[in-house]
Design a protein around this motif. Structure first.
Motif, short mmCIF file in Angstrom:
data_model
loop_
_atom_site.label_atom_id
_atom_site.label_comp_id
_atom_site.label_asym_id
_atom_site.label_seq_id
_atom_site.Cartn_x
_atom_site.Cartn_y
_atom_site.Cartn_z
N ALA A 116 0.85 -1.19 -0.16
CA ALA A 116 -0.20 -0.10 -0.02
C ALA A 116 0.91 1.22 0.16
CB ALA A 116 -0.90 0.11 1.22
N LEU A 117 0.64 2.34 -0.51
CA LEU A 117 1.18 3.63 -0.84
C LEU A 117 0.27 4.50 0.14
CD1 LEU A 117 2.07 4.02 -4.45
CD2 LEU A 117 3.43 3.26 -2.63
N GLU A 149 9.40 11.69 3.40
CA GLU A 149 9.39 12.89 2.39
C GLU A 149 8.24 12.67 1.62
OE1 GLU A 149 12.84 13.17 0.13
OE2 GLU A 149 12.02 14.66 -1.00
N ALA A 150 8.04 11.52 0.85
CA ALA A 150 7.17 11.35 -0.02
C ALA A 150 5.65 11.16 0.59
CB ALA A 150 7.28 10.07 -0.99
N GLN A 151 5.64 10.30 1.61
CA GLN A 151 4.50 10.24 2.34
C GLN A 151 3.74 11.56 2.81
OE1 GLN A 151 2.55 7.23 3.20
NE2 GLN A 151 3.56 6.36 1.42
N GLN A 152 4.93 12.45 3.24
CA GLN A 152 4.30 13.70 3.49
C GLN A 152 3.48 14.35 2.27
OE1 GLN A 152 5.12 15.03 6.97
NE2 GLN A 152 3.38 16.11 6.14
N ILE A 153 4.04 14.42 1.09
CA ILE A 153 3.49 14.89 0.01
C ILE A 153 2.06 14.18 -0.23
CG2 ILE A 153 3.64 15.35 -2.42
CD1 ILE A 153 6.93 15.81 -1.88
N PHE A 154 2.00 13.09 -0.13
CA PHE A 154 0.75 12.27 -0.29
C PHE A 154 -0.22 12.84 0.44
CE2 PHE A 154 3.00 8.18 -2.03
CZ PHE A 154 2.51 8.47 -3.38
N SER A 187 -0.16 15.84 2.24
CA SER A 187 -0.58 17.18 2.41
C SER A 187 -1.39 17.83 0.91
CB SER A 187 0.65 17.85 2.80
OG SER A 187 1.67 17.75 1.75
N SER A 188 -1.00 17.02 -0.07
CA SER A 188 -1.13 17.53 -1.53
C SER A 188 -2.10 16.94 -1.81
CB SER A 188 -0.22 17.95 -2.06
OG SER A 188 0.57 16.72 -2.80
N ASN A 189 -2.54 15.82 -1.46
CA ASN A 189 -3.64 15.04 -2.14
C ASN A 189 -4.68 14.36 -1.02
OD1 ASN A 189 -4.62 14.20 -4.76
ND2 ASN A 189 -4.06 12.01 -4.35
N TYR A 190 -4.44 14.95 0.20
CA TYR A 190 -5.46 14.52 1.55
C TYR A 190 -5.70 13.05 1.59
CZ TYR A 190 -5.54 19.49 0.62
OH TYR A 190 -5.35 20.75 0.39
N GLU A 191 -4.59 12.28 1.03
CA GLU A 191 -4.71 10.85 1.33
C GLU A 191 -4.09 10.46 2.74
OE1 GLU A 191 -4.06 8.41 -2.47
OE2 GLU A 191 -3.07 10.04 -2.75
N TYR A 192 -4.69 9.37 3.55
CA TYR A 192 -4.09 8.94 4.68
C TYR A 192 -2.63 8.28 4.55
CZ TYR A 192 -8.60 9.99 6.90
OH TYR A 192 -9.62 10.63 7.25
N PRO A 193 -1.59 8.81 4.95
CA PRO A 193 -0.49 8.35 4.66
C PRO A 193 -0.09 6.82 5.22
CG PRO A 193 -0.16 9.83 6.44
CD PRO A 193 -1.54 10.13 5.96
N VAL A 194 0.60 6.01 4.79
CA VAL A 194 0.83 4.59 5.36
C VAL A 194 1.97 4.46 6.37
CG1 VAL A 194 -0.33 3.26 3.70
CG2 VAL A 194 1.88 3.92 3.43
#
Lengths: 346, 551
Positions: free
Chosen positions: A127-128, A289-294, A296-303
Motif C-alpha cells: 500500500a502507498l 518525505e514522499a508520504q508527507q506529500i501524499f 498534504s497535497s492529495n489529502y490521502e491517509y499516509p501509510v
C-alpha cells in the motif's frame, strides 16, 4: 501538397531524434524505470521528478486505467517493459497477482514501514496511501446521532435522501465487496436494493457532484471518498468550497468492524527489466518525505507511521478502520458488480 | 443427369473465367491494404468464435435491454439534431451572404475539437448550482436555479452540439462544389429557390449528409466519457463493464462485434436504399464561382441568428465555461510546458491525418480499379475501426504487432519492442480507428465525379495513376481537405487508445486534460482543453483557405 510532405518529414525527424536521444541515454547509464500507473495526480508527477533528481533514475510513465494496464501487461508477456504497476485500489493489485503479473519482493526497509495488513500476504504488492469511503451529511438537516453504519443506509427513514455515484465506479465496487465479506451475499444484495430505493436520484456524476447535491438540498447523505472532501475544501472554486463547508464527515461502523478503507498500492512486475530500481522507487514512495506529500497535497491517509495526516483530515478526528484483508476486495469484486446489477444500482 | 452436370460445370467455369478476366493487380493490392487496416478488427472478430463468457446471461438479463434502449435513443435523437444543425448551416453559409459569415463558416467546425466528455463537463458546470446559468437567473430573483442535463436527453443534446460539424463539413463540401451549378440550371428553368433546394439539392446531397451522419452515429455509439459522467448506460458501458468489472474480455469483444454488425448493417441498408440513384455529375471546367445571394439586411440578420444557434451551443457556451475555469486555475499552469505539449499533439495529429487520408485514398481507388465486385464491397470493411471503442482497437492492434515484436526479439534482431511503445503502433492504431473519418468524405466526393471522365481519359491511353493525378485528384481535393481536417481534429482529442499505446516520451494535450478530469479536477482540465481548440484552429483556418480557393 509538397509543403505538407516536408512538414511530415520534419516531424518524423524531430520525433525520431527525441527518441534516439533517449535510447542513447539509456544505454550509457541504463538507469530508468517504467511505471504503469492508474494515479493521475499532479502531486505524483512532482514526486517522480524528485525521485529522478535524487536517484538519477529516469521515470517513464504510462498513465491509463488499471484494467487497461493489466491487459497490456498480459499481452506483452515476458518482454513487457513494465517495472511497477500502481493502482488506486487493492482489488486490481490482487487481480494482477492472480494473473501472475507481479513478483514477491523481500525488502527490509519496506517491511519496517508497512504493517502486515497493508501489504499482500506474499509480498506481491504494497500500500502507498489509504482512503476511507465515508458518509457526508447536510449539517442543517441530519443529526449525526441518526447515522451509524453502512447497513443503516438501508433503513426506510432515508427514503429519497441518499445520493451516490454509479456502480461502475471502483470505490463503490470495493465497498460492496466489503459488505459481502462482512454480511454475506444475500444480505448485501438486499442492502443494495434498499439503498437504491432510498436514493434521491439515479446515480450520476462523480464524488464531488454528490457532495454538491447534498449541499444544494437534493439529498441529505452522500457516500464519498475522504480525499475529495479535502480537495473541495481547498478548491479555487467558490461553489465547491461552499458546498464542502455545508456538509460534515461521518465515519460509519465505528461501533463494529470500522469504516471501509481501500488503498492505492504498488507492485513490481514479474518480468521487470529494472528490478533494483523498482525497489528503490518503492522505498522512496514509502519514505517520510514522499508520504508527507501524499498526505498534504492529495489529502490521502499516509501509510508511514511517522507521517501525520493533513490538518483537514485531523479535524475530522481519528477513526477505526475495517481491517478486512484487502485481497478479499479483489476476490469479491466480480460478485459485487453482479449483485449491483441485480439490485438495480445503475 | 449428364447434361445437368455439364451445366453446373459450365456455369462454374464461366464464373471462373469471369473471375480470371476481372482479377487484376488492383484486386490484390486492395486486399493487401485492407488486410493491413483490418487485421486489428479481424483479430477481435476471431475471438467471436469462442463465444461470450459465462456472464453473458447476466448481461442479457440485467443490462442489455436498457443499454440498447439508451443507445438507440441517443442515435436517433443525435441523427435528427445533427442533420438539422449541420445541413441548414452548411446551406446557409454557402448560399447566402450575411454578417459574420466568414467567421461563422469555420467556427462551425470547431465544436469538433472539444472532446465530448469535456463538453459534457462544461455544460453540467454551466447549468449547475453556482454556475453561469444560476448567476444569470439570480438577476431575475430566482435562487438556486439549475437545469439537470444529466440524463439521456441531456446527453443527446451534448453529443449533438459537439458532433454536428461532421454533417456540416461533408454537406458543405458538397454544396460548395456541386450545388451551385445545379441550382443555376434549376433556376433557369423557373423553379423557385426553396423548391429547388427541397426537391433537387437536398436529395442529391444525400450521400454527403449520410457520410457525415455515419460518423456521428458511430461516435455516439462508442462514446464513453460523457455517458459515464451523465450516468447514462449505453452499449459501450456494457463493453467496459464486462471487460473490466466482470473480468471477461471475451464478452466485451462479443458485445463490440454485435455493435460492429449493427453499424455495418446500417451502412449497407443505406447503400441498398440509394442503390438505383446515380449521383455523379459533370463539373464543367469553367464553372462559375459561387456567388452568394444578397438578401435585404433584415433577412440577413435573421440568417445570422439561425446559423449562430449551433455556433453558440457547440462553441461559445462550452468555451465560455472553459475560460471561466481556466481563469480560476491559471496559477497552477505557470510553469507547465503547454506549448511543447501542443507541438507534440500537433505533430502526431499531422502525421496521423496524412497517413489516414493516404490509406483511405489508396483503398478507395485501388478497389475502384479492381473489377471484382466482391472486393469492392470488402473494401468497405476498412471503416469498421471507427465503430469500436478506442480501448478495444488498442488491444486489437497490440495482439498482432506484439506477435511481430516478440518474433523479432526471439530471432535476436532487436532488443526492445520495435512497434509497440513507439510512434509506429500509435499511428497505426489511429489509422485503423480513423480510416472511416477520411473514407466517408472521400467516397462521397468521389461519387460526384462522373465515371465518364476518367473512362474517356483511359480510352485516350492514360493509365489509372495518371488519370487519377491529372483528373480525379483535383476534383476530389475538397473532400480530401475535409478528410484531413476531420482526422486531424479527431486525433488531437483521442483518448483511450492514446493512453494505452503512447510512447513514454510523448505526451498530448488530451492526455493532460484527461489526467485532471479523471481526478475530478474538471476545472484544471480547462486550460489543456483550450489549447486543444487553439491547436485545432491551425489546420482549420489554413485548410479552409485552400477549400475556398477551390471554390
Amino acid at each position: 501538397m509538397k509543403n505538407s510532405v516536408y512538414f511530415l518529414l520534419l516531424f518524423v525527424i524531430l520525433f525520431s531524434c527525441k527518441s534516439e536521444n533517449n535510447s542513447k541515454e539509456d544505454e550509457s547509464t541504463s538507469k530508468e524505470i517504467n511505471v504503469y500507473t492508474h494515479r493521475h495526480y499532479e502531486s505524483d508527477q512532482a514526486l517522480f521528478k524528485t525521485f529522478e533528481e535524487q536517484s538519477g533514475i529516469k521515470v517513464n510513465v504510462i498513465n491509463a486505467s488499471a484494467d487497461e494496464l493489466i491487459q497490456k501487461m498480459v499481452l506483452e508477456g515476458e518482454q513487457s517493459p513494465a517495472d511497477v504497476l500502481i493502482t488506486v485500489d487493492a482489488g486490481r493489485l490482487h487481480r494482477a497477482k492472480e494473473k501472475d503479473l507481479l513478483q514477491p519482493i523481500s525488502n527490509a526497509t519496506i517491511d519496517s514501514i508497512l504493517p502486515s495488513y497493508l501489504k499482500d500476504v506474499d509480498n506481491h504488492w504494497f500500500a502507498l496511501t489509504k482512503r476511507a469511503r465515508v458518509l457526508v451529511y447536510a449539517k442543517d438537516r441530519v443529526d449525526p446521532l441518526e447515522l451509524s453504519s453502512y447497513e443503516n443506509l438501508a433503513d426506510p427513514k432515508w427514503e429519497n435522501r441518499i445520493v451516490v455515484r454509479s456502480s461502475s465506479n471502483i470505490y463503490n465496487q470495493s465497498l460492496m465487496a466489503s459488505i459481502i465479506a462482512n454480511d454475506g451475499e444475500e444480505n448485501a444484495k438486499k442492502w443494495a436494493a434498499a439503498v437504491v430505493n432510498n436514493m434521491a436520484r439515479s446515480p450520476k456524476g462523480n464524488d464531488r457532484d454528490q457532495v454538491k447535491a447534498v449541499a444544494a438540498g437534493e439529498a441529505d447523505i452522500a457516500i464519498v471518498n475522504t480525499y475529495y472532501i479535502g480537495k473541495m475544501l481547498n478548491s479555487e472554486d467558490q461553489t465547491e468550497l461552499d458546498a464542502a463547508q455545508k456538509v460534515a464527515v461521518f465515519f460509519p461502523n465505528q461501533n463494529g468492524r470500522g469504516t471501509h478503507v481501500n488503498v492505492s498500492g504498488i507492485g513490481v512486475a514479474k518480468h521487470a527489466p529494472n528490478k533494483k530500481a523498482a525497489e528503490q522507487f518503492i522505498e522512496y514512495l514509502l519514505s517520510e518525505e514522499a508520504q508527507q506529500i501524499f498526505a498534504s497535497s492529495n489529502y490521502e491517509y499516509p501509510v508511514h507511521p511517522n507521517v501525520e495526516n493533513a490538518p483537514i483530515l485531523k479535524s475530522w478526528g481519528s477513526f477505526k478502520e475495517d481491517n478486512l484483508n484487502l485481497s478479499k476486495l479483489g476476490e469479491l469484486n466480480k460478485k459485487a458488480v453482479i449483485l449491483f446489477d441485480e439490485a438495480g444500482w445503475k | 443427369m449428364k447434361q445437368a452436370g455439364n451445366k453446373h460445370i459450365n456455369s462454374f467455369l464461366n464464373s471462373f473465367y469471369k473471375f480470371k478476366r476481372d482479377i487484376n493487380r488492383w484486386s490484390f493490392a486492395t486486399l493487401f491494404i485492407l488486410l493491413l487496416i483490418a487485421v486489428p478488427v479481424f483479430t477481435i472478430g476471431i475471438e467471436l468464435f469462442d463465444g461470450p463468457g459465462e456472464s453473458w446471461s447476466h448481461i442479457t438479463a440485467y443490462l442489455l435491454p436498457s443499454y440498447l434502449k439508451n443507445s438507440l435513443y441517443l442515435a436517433i435523437l443525435c441523427s435528427i439534431t445533427t442533420i438539422l444543425f449541420g445541413v441548414s448551416s452548411a446551406w446557409l453559409v454557402t448560399r447566402y451572404e450575411f454578417p459574420l459569415r466568414k467567421i461563422v463558416e469555420f467556427l462551425l467546425i470547431i465544436p469538433l475539437a472539444i472532446p465530448s466528455y469535456i463538453v459534457a463537463y462544461a455544460y453540467a458546470g454551466f447549468f449547475d448550482y453556482g454556475g453561469v446559468y444560476a448567476d444569470f437567473m439570480l438577476w431575475f430573483g430566482v435562487a438556486k436555479a439549475k437545469i439537470d442535463l444529466m440524463n439521456v436527453f441531456g446527453l443527446a443534446f451534448v453529443l449533438s452540439v459537439s458532433l454536428f460539424p461532421y454533417v456540416y463539413v461533408s454537406s458543405r463540401a458538397f454544396f460548395l462544389n456541386q450545388a451551385v451549378n445545379l441550382l443555376e440550371a434549376s433556376r433557369l428553368l423557373g423553379v423557385s429557390e426553396r423548391k429547388s433546394f427541397l426537391k433537387l439539392i437536398l436529395p442529391l446531397a444525400r450521400p454527403a449528409v449520410v457520410a457525415g451522419l455515419v460518423l456521428v452515429i458511430m461516435e455516439v455509439l462508442n462514446d464513453y466519457g460523457a455517458a459515464q459522467y451523465f450516468g447514462v448506460n449505453t452499449f459501450t458501458t456494457g463493453i467496459f463493464r464486462s471487460w473490466f468489472a466482470l473480468e471477461e474480455p471475451e464478452t466485451a469483444i462479443y458485445l463490440s462485434a454485435l455493435l460492429l454488425i449493427l453499424v455495418f448493417g446500417l451502412i449497407l441498408f443505406e447503400k441498398w436504399h440509394r442503390r438505383k440513384i446515380q449521383y455523379s455529375s459533370v463539373k464543367s471546367a469553367n464553372s462559375k464561382t459561387n456567388s452568394r445571394i444578397v438578401l435585404p439586411k433584415f433577412q440577413q440578420y435573421l440568417i445570422s441568428i439561425v446559423v449562430l444557434i449551433p455556433v453558440v451551443l457547440g462553441f461559445f457556451i462550452p468555451v465560455l465555461q472553459l475560460l471561466i475555469w481556466a481563469y480560476k486555475t491559471a496559477d497552477s499552469f505557470m510553469n507547465q510546458s503547454l506549448l511543447w505539449l501542443s507541438f507534440q499533439s500537433f505533430g502526431i495529429a499531422f502525421i496521423t491525418a496524412f497517413f489516414t487520408v493516404f490509406f483511405a485514398l489508396v483503398l478507395l481507388y485501388f478497389s475502384k480499379w479492381n473489377k471484382i465486385v466482391a472486393v469492392q464491397h470488402a473494401a468497405k470493411l476498412g471503416v469498421l475501426g471507427y465503430a469500436i471503442p478506442g480501448a478495444v482497437v488498442a488491444i486489437g492492434v497490440m495482439i498482432p504487432t506484439l506477435f511481430i515484436d516478440k518474433y523479432l526479439i526471439e530471432k535476436g534482431l532487436i532488443t526492445q519492442f520495435l512497434i509497440n511503445g513507439t510512434l509506429i503502433a500509435l499511428v497505426y492504431a489511429y489509422v485503423v480507428r480513423f480510416l472511416a473519418v477520411a473514407y466517408q468524405p472521400l467516397e462521397s466526393s468521389s461519387l460526384k465525379v462522373s465515371n465518364s471522365i476518367p473512362d474517356s481519359s483511359k480510352i485516350l491511353g492514360m493509365g489509372n495513376f495518371k488519370t487519377f493525378l491529372k483528373i480525379e485528384f483535383p476534383l476530389i481535393r475538397a473532400g480530401m481537405l475535409s478528410a484531413f481536417i476531420l482526422v486531424f481534429i479527431d486525433t488531437l482529442k483521442e483518448l483511450p487508445l492514446t493512453l494505452i499505446l503512447k510512447p513514454y516520451h510523448i505526451n498530448t494535450l488530451a492526455v493532460k486534460a484527461y489526467q485532471f478530469a479523471s481526478d475530478e479536477m474538471v476545472m484544471h482540465a480547462a486550460i489543456p482543453s483550450l489549447f486543444i481548440i487553439l491547436t485545432a484552429l491551425i489546420p482549420v483556418i489554413f485548410l479552409n483557405k485552400l477549400l475556398l480557393k477551390n471554390e
